[in-house]
Design a protein around this motif. Structure first.
Motif, mmCIF file in Angstrom:
data_model
loop_
_atom_site.group_PDB
_atom_site.id
_atom_site.type_symbol
_atom_site.label_atom_id
_atom_site.label_comp_id
_atom_site.label_asym_id
_atom_site.label_seq_id
_atom_site.Cartn_x
_atom_site.Cartn_y
_atom_site.Cartn_z
ATOM 1 N N PHE A 132 0.822 -1.210 0.000
ATOM 2 C CA PHE A 132 0.000 0.000 0.000
ATOM 3 C C PHE A 132 0.857 1.263 0.000
ATOM 4 N N CYS A 133 1.932 1.248 0.767
ATOM 5 C CA CYS A 133 2.793 2.430 0.853
ATOM 6 C C CYS A 133 3.777 2.494 -0.304
ATOM 7 N N THR A 134 3.922 1.410 -1.049
ATOM 8 C CA THR A 134 5.000 1.285 -2.029
ATOM 9 C C THR A 134 4.976 2.347 -3.128
ATOM 10 N N PRO A 135 3.820 2.679 -3.752
ATOM 11 C CA PRO A 135 3.868 3.693 -4.814
ATOM 12 C C PRO A 135 4.430 5.027 -4.348
ATOM 13 N N GLY A 136 4.069 5.448 -3.140
ATOM 14 C CA GLY A 136 4.611 6.700 -2.627
ATOM 15 C C GLY A 136 6.103 6.620 -2.384
ATOM 16 N N ILE A 137 6.552 5.489 -1.853
ATOM 17 C CA ILE A 137 7.987 5.284 -1.629
ATOM 18 C C ILE A 137 8.732 5.276 -2.959
ATOM 19 N N VAL A 138 8.150 4.623 -3.954
ATOM 20 C CA VAL A 138 8.769 4.564 -5.279
ATOM 21 C C VAL A 138 8.924 5.964 -5.859
ATOM 22 N N MET A 139 7.918 6.825 -5.673
ATOM 23 C CA MET A 139 8.014 8.172 -6.228
ATOM 24 C C MET A 139 9.076 8.996 -5.501
ATOM 25 N N THR A 140 9.209 8.799 -4.201
ATOM 26 C CA THR A 140 10.278 9.489 -3.468
ATOM 27 C C THR A 140 11.642 9.021 -3.967
ATOM 28 N N LEU A 141 11.794 7.709 -4.135
ATOM 29 C CA LEU A 141 13.064 7.179 -4.624
ATOM 30 C C LEU A 141 13.322 7.622 -6.067
ATOM 31 N N TRP A 142 12.258 7.719 -6.868
ATOM 32 C CA TRP A 142 12.433 8.155 -8.257
ATOM 33 C C TRP A 142 12.944 9.595 -8.307
ATOM 34 N N SER A 143 12.398 10.453 -7.455
ATOM 35 C CA SER A 143 12.876 11.832 -7.396
ATOM 36 C C SER A 143 14.347 11.871 -7.010
ATOM 37 N N ALA A 144 14.728 11.086 -6.002
ATOM 38 C CA ALA A 144 16.134 11.020 -5.587
ATOM 39 C C ALA A 144 16.999 10.464 -6.716
ATOM 40 N N TYR A 145 16.475 9.447 -7.414
ATOM 41 C CA TYR A 145 17.190 8.821 -8.527
ATOM 42 C C TYR A 145 17.498 9.845 -9.621
ATOM 43 N N GLU A 146 16.494 10.623 -10.025
ATOM 44 C CA GLU A 146 16.690 11.606 -11.081
ATOM 45 C C GLU A 146 17.686 12.685 -10.647
ATOM 46 N N HIS A 147 17.579 13.145 -9.422
ATOM 47 C CA HIS A 147 18.486 14.193 -8.961
ATOM 48 C C HIS A 147 19.926 13.696 -8.893
ATOM 49 N N HIS A 148 20.133 12.505 -8.380
ATOM 50 C CA HIS A 148 21.500 11.999 -8.253
ATOM 51 C C HIS A 148 22.077 11.580 -9.607
ATOM 52 N N GLN A 149 21.237 11.063 -10.489
ATOM 53 C CA GLN A 149 21.722 10.761 -11.838
ATOM 54 C C GLN A 149 22.164 12.048 -12.533
ATOM 55 N N GLN A 150 21.411 13.116 -12.320
ATOM 56 C CA GLN A 150 21.757 14.399 -12.919
ATOM 57 C C GLN A 150 23.107 14.903 -12.404
ATOM 58 N N GLN A 151 23.341 14.703 -11.114
ATOM 59 C CA GLN A 151 24.571 15.201 -10.492
ATOM 60 C C GLN A 151 25.727 14.215 -10.584
ATOM 61 N N GLY A 152 25.456 13.009 -11.087
ATOM 62 C CA GLY A 152 26.504 12.006 -11.176
ATOM 63 C C GLY A 152 26.953 11.495 -9.828
ATOM 64 N N SER A 153 26.019 11.439 -8.878
ATOM 65 C CA SER A 153 26.352 11.010 -7.523
ATOM 66 C C SER A 153 25.429 9.883 -7.093
ATOM 67 N N GLU A 154 25.743 9.286 -5.975
ATOM 68 C CA GLU A 154 24.878 8.286 -5.360
ATOM 69 C C GLU A 154 24.667 8.651 -3.901
ATOM 70 N N PRO A 155 23.440 8.542 -3.406
ATOM 71 C CA PRO A 155 23.155 8.958 -2.037
ATOM 72 C C PRO A 155 23.668 7.955 -1.009
#
Length: 534
Positions: free
Chosen positions: A137-160
């Motif tokens: 039930f909580c997974t779609p929201g968690i996925v969207m948070t991780l997706w936002s982090a994924y896009e930002h870190h891919q853009q910066q060439g970093s990993e959290p």
């Protein structure tokens, strides 16, 4: 004049195209529209008050030049769909969990596997591989948070780091797995073949929506009357609207008024939305004869405002990261947090310790006053009819002081304070040259502890005088007991925090936070944008 002649459609980018919406009431939430009108049921309703994160979506806006957080021309931010009013999407892009699968379309492989009808985005695939979901039930929201982090870190060439991921997920509740496998997934997603959002069509669509857009005036019939949602784009238009409609409800991130609708079923009447006024979002250093000031527009997000404060006072990092959750800080504003007048708001104590002034505007008239004078009584302030909070101004002279912010709550993340303290002290050798002790959660309003300050000012910064200030707190405050803390607990903790300030700032062998804070074992990393300045 009829409603149809007055009203404009809400236009935003969703699922690869610009959609137009006309008809729902202005307080219809983004979540309601998604599930009931657009039939995108991946986004879930949990608490319906912005706490659980099951409804987390990502909002995209055109990035300004020099935005270090931008992702190929877009500013992507997680928000809670359950408390965002639908008209606030006008001119923006809405991304939900349904969009992730479409990013694999047309690719030969996705998440390291041949692309097909059931292909998963690397974020989703990592959640599967790491067993980050049970009930789901909580997974779609968690996925969207991780997706936002994924896009930002891919853009910066970093990993959290794991702690950075944990901070990002502060607004997502999961009672099934705990967070270990979810954090595993947050790291695993960067090991899979990258899949990036194609921002070009989104940017083009948003540029088209903004062309010639003077602001939104949206109305929907409700019985025999009509409630309007006005979204001006200039500060002058905002001031004119507020003066012409003094009874209209001013709305920014709706992180508070959204609950009035969802939980209290209140009618907000006409609303004036400040989220599209770029001038209200500015954060800048303004020079003056007294050393300059940090000028924070009332429409600046909590995340941006706290980032600007932490860049100058790193000791406030803990309060920043513990202020609500990341999605709430993206949507809510510091100006709204101050104007709300809640006695347990976390911004006012810190701002009072920094000698902040509040800037108010009515029409063309602009006036200022110390924030300490703004609050009159419980939920009552100095605002006149038709007047609004335009900005907060923090004197940079406060950088000469040692500043601390302490938040006391039952949970570390995403919790309301039992009490919050903002302290600032300046020493001349061992003598207290200036002292500010401001508390929230101790009275009907946030206020400074005058008697405790008097017990310290001009005197040695010693344990003996600290004890005198602790005793004086009983003159300053008569706290109440409620579900968050008893009166005795609040007073005792407030007294203890003064001693903690002394331990951390005393002239002889001051203690580091590793000795005074249980949270010191959590190695939070200040984002690069903060280190680079505003």
């Amino acid at each position: 004049m009829s409603t149809s002649q007055n009203s404009q459609p809400i236009r935003f980018f969703h699922r690869g195209e610009v959609v137009e919406v006309q008809g729902p009431h202005p307080t219809r939430s983004v979540l309601q529209w998604l599930r009931e009108d657009a039939h995108c049921t991946g986004t879930k309703e949990g608490c319906n008050e912005g706490d659980c994160g099951a409804c987390t979506v990502v909002i995209g806006e055109l990035a300004e030049a020099g935005d270090t957080e931008a992702v190929n021309g877009l500013r992507l931010q997680t928000v809670n769909a359950c408390i965002q009013f639908l008209p606030s999407l006008h001119g923006k892009a809405l991304f939900t969990v349904e969009d992730l699968k479409s990013q694999c379309a047309g690719k030969s492989a996705c998440a390291g596997k041949p692309a097909g009808p059931q292909s998963l985005h690397p974020v989703q695939q990592a959640m599967v591989e790491c067993h980050g979901s049970q009930c789901g039930f909580c997974t779609p929201g968690i996925v969207m948070t991780l997706w936002s982090a994924y896009e930002h870190h891919q853009q910066q060439g970093s990993e959290p780091t794991r702690q950075q991921l944990a901070d990002e997920l502060s607004g997502n509740l999961c009672r099934c797995t705990g967070y270990r496998p979810i954090l595993d997934a947050g790291q695993r997603m960067f090991d899979l073949p990258a899949v990036r959002l194609d921002t070009a069509p989104v940017v083009a669509a948003l540029q088209g929506l903004q062309a010639g857009n003077a602001g939104l005036n949206y109305a929907a019939p409700q019985g025999l009357r009509t409630d309007f949602f006005h979204a001006p784009r200039t500060l002058a238009d905002l001031a004119s609207l507020c003066e012409a409609k003094p009874k209209a409800r001013i709305v920014a991130g709706s992180t508070d008024v959204g609950l009035w609708v969802n939980k209290q079923f209140r009618d907000l009447g006409d609303m004036i939305y400040v989220g599209d006024v770029a001038e209200m979002k500015r954060i800048e250093v303004r020079p003056d004869a007294e050393g300059g000031e940090l000028y924070i527009g009332a429409g600046a997000s909590l995340e941006s405002a706290w980032s600007a404060l932490v860049q100058r006072w790193p000791s406030l990092t803990d309060v920043w990261l513990r202020f609500a959750s990341t999605p709430i800080r993206h949507a809510g504003t510091m100006g709204g947090n101050v104007a709300n007048g809640s006695p347990i708001g976390d911004s006012p104590p810190v701002l009072m310790a920094l000698d902040a002034q509040i800037e108010l505007r009515k029409g063309e008239r602009v006036r200022r006053m110390p924030l300490t004078e703004f609050y009159l009584d419980y939920m009552k302030n100095q605002l006149e009819a038709g007047e609004f909070v335009q900005a907060l101004a923090v004197p940079l002279a406060a950088m000469q002081r040692q500043v601390r912010g302490y938040k006391i709550s039952k949970r570390f993340d995403c919790d309301i304070s039992a009490l919050c303290a903002g302290f600032a002290i300046e020493l001349d050798g061992e003598i207290v040259q200036s002292i500010r002790l401001a508390f929230g959660g101790m009275a009907a309003t946030v206020k400074r502890a005058a008697a405790a300050e008097s017990a310290l000012l001009g005197k040695p910064w010693s344990l003996e005088n600290v004890k005198a200030a602790q005793a004086a707190l009983a003159q300053d405050f008569k706290p109440m007991s409620d579900m968050r803390a008893s009166a005795d607990y609040r007073l005792k903790v407030a007294q203890n925090l003064i001693q903690r300030l002394w331990l951390e700032t005393r002239a002889d062998q001051p203690q580091g936070t590793d000795a005074t804070s249980v949270w010191s074992v959590m190695p939070h990393v200040v984002p690069a944008a903060v280190e680079q300045g505003v």
